[in-house]
Scaffold this motif. Structure first.
Motif, PDB file in Angstrom:
ATOM      1  N   GLN A 146      27.993 158.753  59.131  1.00 15.14           N
ATOM      2  CA  GLN A 146      27.561 158.113  60.493  1.00 15.14           C
ATOM      3  C   GLN A 146      28.244 156.681  60.603  1.00 15.14           C
ATOM      4  OE1 GLN A 146      25.884 159.860  62.969  1.00 15.14           O
ATOM      5  NE2 GLN A 146      26.676 157.875  64.114  1.00 15.14           N
ATOM      6  N   LEU A 147      28.180 156.028  59.593  1.00 13.28           N
ATOM      7  CA  LEU A 147      28.777 154.643  59.592  1.00 13.28           C
ATOM      8  C   LEU A 147      30.545 154.888  59.791  1.00 13.28           C
ATOM      9  CD1 LEU A 147      28.534 151.647  58.919  1.00 13.28           C
ATOM     10  CD2 LEU A 147      28.756 151.964  56.680  1.00 13.28           C
ATOM     11  N   MET A 148      30.949 155.430  59.037  1.00 13.97           N
ATOM     12  CA  MET A 148      32.479 155.757  59.174  1.00 13.97           C
ATOM     13  C   MET A 148      32.819 155.972  60.851  1.00 13.97           C
ATOM     14  SD  MET A 148      33.982 154.913  56.487  1.00 13.97           S
ATOM     15  CE  MET A 148      32.505 153.749  56.017  1.00 13.97           C
ATOM     16  N   ASN A 149      31.952 156.963  61.114  1.00 11.43           N
ATOM     17  CA  ASN A 149      32.403 157.598  62.490  1.00 11.43           C
ATOM     18  C   ASN A 149      32.074 156.279  63.623  1.00 11.43           C
ATOM     19  OD1 ASN A 149      33.107 160.080  62.061  1.00 11.43           O
ATOM     20  ND2 ASN A 149      31.080 160.757  62.112  1.00 11.43           N
ATOM     21  N   ASP A 150      30.992 155.477  63.143  1.00 15.46           N
ATOM     22  CA  ASP A 150      30.686 154.356  64.025  1.00 15.46           C
ATOM     23  C   ASP A 150      31.820 153.446  64.034  1.00 15.46           C
ATOM     24  OD1 ASP A 150      28.424 155.611  64.843  1.00 15.46           O
ATOM     25  OD2 ASP A 150      27.054 154.545  63.418  1.00 15.46           O
ATOM     26  N   LEU A 151      32.252 153.117  63.013  1.00 17.67           N
ATOM     27  CA  LEU A 151      33.447 152.101  62.578  1.00 17.67           C
ATOM     28  C   LEU A 151      34.881 152.462  63.300  1.00 17.67           C
ATOM     29  CD1 LEU A 151      32.567 150.480  59.295  1.00 17.67           C
ATOM     30  CD2 LEU A 151      32.062 149.588  61.396  1.00 17.67           C
ATOM     31  N   GLY A 152      34.918 153.924  63.467  1.00 13.80           N
ATOM     32  CA  GLY A 152      36.137 154.613  63.893  1.00 13.80           C
ATOM     33  C   GLY A 152      37.232 154.766  62.899  1.00 13.80           C
ATOM     34  N   TRP A 153      36.555 154.931  61.635  1.00 12.07           N
ATOM     35  CA  TRP A 153      37.415 154.992  60.314  1.00 12.07           C
ATOM     36  C   TRP A 153      37.481 156.360  59.814  1.00 12.07           C
ATOM     37  CZ3 TRP A 153      35.590 150.724  56.576  1.00 12.07           C
ATOM     38  CH2 TRP A 153      35.677 149.079  57.284  1.00 12.07           C
ATOM     39  N   SER A 154      36.885 157.267  60.415  1.00  7.57           N
ATOM     40  CA  SER A 154      36.915 158.807  59.937  1.00  7.57           C
ATOM     41  C   SER A 154      38.378 159.278  60.099  1.00  7.57           C
ATOM     42  CB  SER A 154      36.056 159.754  60.822  1.00  7.57           C
ATOM     43  OG  SER A 154      36.477 159.548  62.165  1.00  7.57           O
ATOM     44  N   ASN A 155      38.934 159.994  59.161  1.00  8.22           N
ATOM     45  CA  ASN A 155      40.240 160.601  59.156  1.00  8.22           C
ATOM     46  C   ASN A 155      41.375 159.565  58.914  1.00  8.22           C
ATOM     47  OD1 ASN A 155      41.403 162.955  58.906  1.00  8.22           O
ATOM     48  ND2 ASN A 155      42.526 162.616  61.005  1.00  8.22           N
ATOM     49  N   VAL A 162      37.299 152.344  51.205  1.00  8.15           N
ATOM     50  CA  VAL A 162      36.094 150.934  51.021  1.00  8.15           C
ATOM     51  C   VAL A 162      34.904 151.519  50.469  1.00  8.15           C
ATOM     52  CG1 VAL A 162      35.087 149.807  52.736  1.00  8.15           C
ATOM     53  CG2 VAL A 162      37.368 150.291  53.088  1.00  8.15           C
ATOM     54  N   PRO A 163      34.315 152.746  50.810  1.00  5.89           N
ATOM     55  CA  PRO A 163      33.036 153.029  50.258  1.00  5.89           C
ATOM     56  C   PRO A 163      33.006 152.991  48.515  1.00  5.89           C
ATOM     57  CG  PRO A 163      33.362 154.771  52.085  1.00  5.89           C
ATOM     58  CD  PRO A 163      34.695 153.817  51.641  1.00  5.89           C
ATOM     59  N   TYR A 164      34.218 152.958  47.946  1.00  6.53           N
ATOM     60  CA  TYR A 164      34.206 153.053  46.658  1.00  6.53           C
ATOM     61  C   TYR A 164      34.618 151.868  46.016  1.00  6.53           C
ATOM     62  CZ  TYR A 164      33.711 158.076  46.968  1.00  6.53           C
ATOM     63  OH  TYR A 164      33.664 159.501  47.007  1.00  6.53           O
ATOM     64  N   ILE A 165      35.085 150.738  46.636  1.00  4.15           N
ATOM     65  CA  ILE A 165      35.369 149.558  46.139  1.00  4.15           C
ATOM     66  C   ILE A 165      34.187 148.761  45.344  1.00  4.15           C
ATOM     67  CG2 ILE A 165      36.202 147.022  46.761  1.00  4.15           C
ATOM     68  CD1 ILE A 165      37.762 148.156  49.128  1.00  4.15           C
ATOM     69  N   ALA A 166      33.098 148.642  45.652  1.00  5.75           N
ATOM     70  CA  ALA A 166      32.170 148.234  44.800  1.00  5.75           C
ATOM     71  C   ALA A 166      31.750 149.194  43.755  1.00  5.75           C
ATOM     72  CB  ALA A 166      30.715 147.902  45.485  1.00  5.75           C
ATOM     73  N   SER A 167      31.828 148.608  42.494  1.00  4.14           N
ATOM     74  CA  SER A 167      31.430 149.665  41.199  1.00  4.14           C
ATOM     75  C   SER A 167      30.514 148.895  40.275  1.00  4.14           C
ATOM     76  CB  SER A 167      33.005 149.837  40.635  1.00  4.14           C
ATOM     77  OG  SER A 167      32.563 150.348  39.184  1.00  4.14           O
ATOM     78  N   ALA A 168      29.405 149.389  40.045  1.00  2.00           N
ATOM     79  CA  ALA A 168      28.413 148.830  38.996  1.00  2.00           C
ATOM     80  C   ALA A 168      28.914 149.046  37.604  1.00  2.00           C
ATOM     81  CB  ALA A 168      26.987 149.439  39.063  1.00  2.00           C
TER      82      ALA A 168
END
Length: 294
Positions: A146-155, A162-168
Motif C-alpha cells: 500500500q505504501l509503494m502504491n501511495d508513493l507511486g513507486w510500484s513497478n 528501498v524497503p531492503y536498505i535497512a538491515s539489522a
C-alpha cells in the motif's frame, strides 16, 4: 594523522592474522570424509542441473542420461535472447547493487553511532533493531504494498530496493567488528583533532575492508535471491528479476511437456553471479562468519 593511519593499518593486519590463526586446526581423516560427502551432496544437484541444461528436452530417466548433451549453446541462447533472461539478470544485478550500497551506507553510520557516540538509551535502540529480525518479512508485504502504491513507486526499481536498505543483521555484524577495534585508536584520533567523518573514512573503513567485503557478499546473495516481493510489486515483465524470470521459463510448454533443459539453463545462469563472488571473496566472507560466531 599519518602515524594514526599507519597504526590502524598495522592493527588491521594483526586482526586479520589473529582471525586466520584462530580458524586453523588439525582435522582427522573422518572429518575430511564427512566434508567430502557434504561437498558431494551440495555439488551433485548443481552438476545435474548443468548437464540437463545441455540436452534437448532435459528428461533424465537413467544414468546414461547424465552425460552432457550437445544443445548447450542453443539452450542458453534461447533463454538469454528469446525469453529475455539476460534482461532479468540485469534487473537483478541493478537491484542487488543498489541494495548493497544502500545497506552499507546506512549500516556503517548506524553501527558507528551505536559504538562510538554517547546516545541516550543506545543499548535499547540496538535491542529494538535486533527485534526487527523477529518480524517475518511477508507480514510487512500488505502495508508495504500500500505504501509503494501511495508513493507511486510500484513497478519501479525503488519499490524493490528501498524497503531492503535497512538491515539489522548488517548493523549487528559491523557493531561487533567496531567493538573489536581498540579504544586507543579512537582516543588518538581525538587527540589529533580527527573529526567523526575523517575518522570513519580514513581509519574505521580501512580497518574494516575485509568485513565490509564479506558483508557485501552476504547482502548481494540475499538481494539476488529475492523472489516473492518482486513478484508482488512488479507488474511489467520487462522489469522483473531473474528469480521471477525462472518462473516464466517454467511456464513454457512445448508439446504439452515442460522444457527442463531451458529451466536448468536459466537456473545455471542465475547461480553464476553469487557463486563467482563467493569464490573470489572467500577469505573476507569467512572472516565475516567468524565475527558473527564471536
Amino acid at each position: 594523522m599519518v602515524e594514526l593511519l599507519q597504526y590502524a593499518k598495522r592493527r588491521a593486519d594483526a586482526l586479520r592474522g589473529n582471525s586466520a590463526a584462530e580458524t586453523t586446526y588439525d582435522a582427522k581423516p573422518g572429518t575430511h570424509l564427512q566434508l567430502w560427502l557434504l561437498v558431494f551432496a551440495v555439488v551433485f544437484p548443481i552438476a545435474v542441473a548443468v548437464i540437463v541444461s545441455t540436452k534437448q528436452t532435459g528428461v533424465v530417466t537413467s544414468l546414461g542420461d547424465l552425460l552432457p548433451g550437445s544443445y548447450a549453446v542453443e539452450n542458453y541462447r534461447e533463454a538469454l535472447v528469446d525469453y529475455q533472461f539476460g534482461r532479468f539478470m540485469w534487473n537483478s544485478l541493478a537491484m542487488s547493487l543498489v541494495i548493497v550500497v544502500g545497506k552499507l551506507v546506512v549500516s556503517v553510520f548506524a553501527a558507528m553511532a551505536i559504538v562510538y557516540y554517547r546516545v541516550p538509551y543506545k543499548d535499547l535502540v540496538f535491542l529494538f533493531i535486533l527485534f526487527t529480525l523477529l518480524l517475518p518479512v511477508p507480514v510487512r508485504f500488505i502495508p508495504l504494498f500500500q505504501l509503494m502504491n501511495d508513493l507511486g513507486w510500484s513497478n519501479t526499481i525503488l519499490a524493490i530496493t528501498v524497503p531492503y536498505i535497512a538491515s539489522a543483521t548488517t548493523v549487528f555484524i559491523l557493531r561487533q567488528h567496531f567493538l573489536s577495534i581498540p579504544t586507543s585508536i579512537v582516543e588518538t584520533a581525538k587527540l589529533d583533532g580527527v573529526g567523526p567523518l575523517r575518522f570513519m573514512l580514513f581509519v574505521l573503513l580501512p580497518m574494516s575492508k575485509g568485513v565490509l567485503v564479506g558483508v557485501s557478499i552476504i547482502m548481494f546473495v540475499y538481494a539476488w535471491n529475492q523472489y516473492l516481493w518482486p513478484l508482488i510489486i512488479i507488474d511489467s515483465e520487462a522489469n522483473q528479476v531473474a528469480q521471477v524470470g525462472l518462473q516464466l521459463l517454467q511456464g513454457d510448454v512445448q508439446g504439452g511437456q515442460l522444457s527442463w533443459s531451458l529451466v536448468m539453463a536459466g537456473s545455471t545462469l542465475t547461480l553464476l553471479p553469487p557463486l563467482l563472488l563467493m569464490i573470489v571473496f572467500r577469505k573476507p566472507l569467512l572472516e565475516t562468519f567468524s565475527i558473527q560466531q564471536k
